[in-house]
Write a protein that holds these residues in place. Structure first.
Motif, PDB file in Angstrom:
ATOM      1  N   LEU A 232       3.567  -2.622  -4.974  1.00 26.10           N
ATOM      2  CA  LEU A 232       3.953  -1.303  -4.477  1.00 26.10           C
ATOM      3  C   LEU A 232       4.028  -0.323  -5.646  1.00 26.10           C
ATOM      4  N   ILE A 233       3.660   0.929  -5.416  1.00 29.34           N
ATOM      5  CA  ILE A 233       3.626   1.937  -6.472  1.00 29.34           C
ATOM      6  C   ILE A 233       4.391   3.175  -6.020  1.00 29.34           C
ATOM      7  N   LEU A 234       5.215   3.719  -6.926  1.00 33.10           N
ATOM      8  CA  LEU A 234       5.885   4.999  -6.712  1.00 33.10           C
ATOM      9  C   LEU A 234       5.514   5.919  -7.867  1.00 33.10           C
ATOM     10  N   GLY A 235       4.658   6.900  -7.595  1.00 31.10           N
ATOM     11  CA  GLY A 235       4.236   7.843  -8.616  1.00 31.10           C
ATOM     12  C   GLY A 235       4.793   9.223  -8.352  1.00 31.10           C
TER      13      GLY A 235
ATOM     14  N   GLU B 249       3.440  12.141  -8.688  1.00 34.10           N
ATOM     15  CA  GLU B 249       2.519  13.062  -8.022  1.00 34.10           C
ATOM     16  C   GLU B 249       1.997  12.505  -6.707  1.00 34.10           C
ATOM     17  N   GLY B 250       1.710  11.201  -6.655  1.00 31.34           N
ATOM     18  CA  GLY B 250       1.069  10.620  -5.483  1.00 31.34           C
ATOM     19  C   GLY B 250       1.995   9.980  -4.484  1.00 31.34           C
ATOM     20  N   GLY B 251       3.286   9.839  -4.839  1.00 29.35           N
ATOM     21  CA  GLY B 251       4.229   9.230  -3.915  1.00 29.35           C
ATOM     22  C   GLY B 251       4.063   7.718  -3.829  1.00 29.35           C
ATOM     23  N   VAL B 252       4.338   7.174  -2.642  1.00 33.27           N
ATOM     24  CA  VAL B 252       4.347   5.731  -2.432  1.00 33.27           C
ATOM     25  C   VAL B 252       2.995   5.255  -1.934  1.00 33.27           C
ATOM     26  N   SER B 253       2.519   4.158  -2.519  1.00 32.54           N
ATOM     27  CA  SER B 253       1.289   3.522  -2.041  1.00 32.54           C
ATOM     28  C   SER B 253       1.392   2.029  -2.290  1.00 32.54           C
ATOM     29  N   GLY B 254       0.608   1.265  -1.551  1.00 34.64           N
ATOM     30  CA  GLY B 254       0.614  -0.181  -1.727  1.00 34.64           C
ATOM     31  C   GLY B 254       1.454  -0.885  -0.688  1.00 34.64           C
ATOM     32  N   ASP B 255       1.729  -2.152  -0.958  1.00 29.76           N
ATOM     33  CA  ASP B 255       2.391  -3.043  -0.013  1.00 29.76           C
ATOM     34  C   ASP B 255       3.908  -2.942  -0.151  1.00 29.76           C
TER      35      ASP B 255
END
Length: 273
Positions: free
Chosen positions: A46-49, A51-57
């Motif tokens: 899981l990723i929290l960036g 600029e891009g917000g949350v993505s992934g599992d």
């Protein structure tokens, strides 16, 4: 790092998230470069960036917290206090971190690269680092920060800024939280505090501070989590003396209704802290 270094000393394309909250094209390009690597090697994380917000599992135990350009306003003005900050969390606890600080200034830019792993120590450009051993507030130098919301917490920190300026060697406000915290780890300042930071601001640097021998709590003295709304980091020796001054006004904010519940925690992400 390469994306940001390639953009220093060049014209900026600046936009605004708010009245004074800047974002540049470099923020976005830096995050995309980081995401490309993380997704290639850790596709199930899981990723929290910023600029891009949350993505992934969201069922993953692992969460990447990415700030592709901490201190964007400084970057936009070529003021040497900005960084790229990346941490990976296991069930909410940082286990590895890196902060690349851009130092120098126009036409003489360089970098300091801080890294840390849980139980493995903290390093700057390959050299192990440790917090300072100063034990008197009167002989200490501190750093703080102020967010874009000029609310009661902001006003409270203005008062703290005045108070610590009066009793210490001084308080600096440089404008990049990850850099400020890494300076505590490096031993060149003794403490840092701020309200309303986000996980991507803190996750990497707090691990670097802890692995350098420092201490991290909330500003009310409670156990810290990267999803919290306040942070106090110090060389450890001075921590209780700082809390003696910082905790009472923070507790007053809580009693007055200021929301200190956790935020920016991805829905479904399981944290043990």
């Amino acid at each position: 790092m390469q994306v940001v270094m390639a953009a220093v000393d060049k014209p900026r394309s600046v936009d605004y998230k708010g009245a004074t909250d800047l974002v540049t094209d470099t923020d976005g390009r830096s995050e995309l470069a980081i995401l490309e690597v993380v997704r290639k090697y850790f596709p199930d994380h899981l990723i929290l960036g910023e600029e891009g917000g949350v993505s992934g599992d969201e069922s993953s135990d692992y969460l990447w917290c990415i700030d592709p350009l901490d201190g964007t306003t400084n970057f936009a003005h070529s003021y040497p206090s900005f960084a790229v900050s990346i941490a990976i969390l296991l069930r909410g606890k940082p286990i590895a971190a890196s902060v690349v600080e851009f130092v120098g200034g126009p036409f003489c830019w360089d970098t300091r690269t801080y890294i840390a792993s849980a139980g493995g120590g903290a390093f700057c450009n390959g050299n192990q680092i440790h917090v300072s051993n100063k034990d008197e507030v009167e002989r200490a130098l501190f750093v703080t920060g102020f967010g874009y919301e000029h609310d009661e917490a902001w006003a409270t920190n203005i008062d703290l800024f005045k108070e610590f300026t009066d009793v210490s060697r001084g308080v600096r406000r440089l404008g990049a939280a990850a850099v400020d915290m890494c300076h505590v780890a490096l031993g060149i300042v003794e403490g840092f505090w701020e309200y309303r930071l986000k996980p991507w601001d803190m996750a990497a640097a707090v691990l670097i501070v802890e692995e350098a021998g420092g201490k991290v709590t909330r500003m009310d003295g409670g156990d810290f989590c990267v999803f919290d709304r306040s942070v106090l980091v110090s060389n450890g020796i001075l921590h209780e003396k700082l809390l003696d001054r910082i905790s009472p006004p923070t507790e007053k904010l809580i009693n007055d209704g200021f929301d200190f519940s956790q935020w920016y925690k991805p829905t479904g992400y399981v944290s043990e802290v």
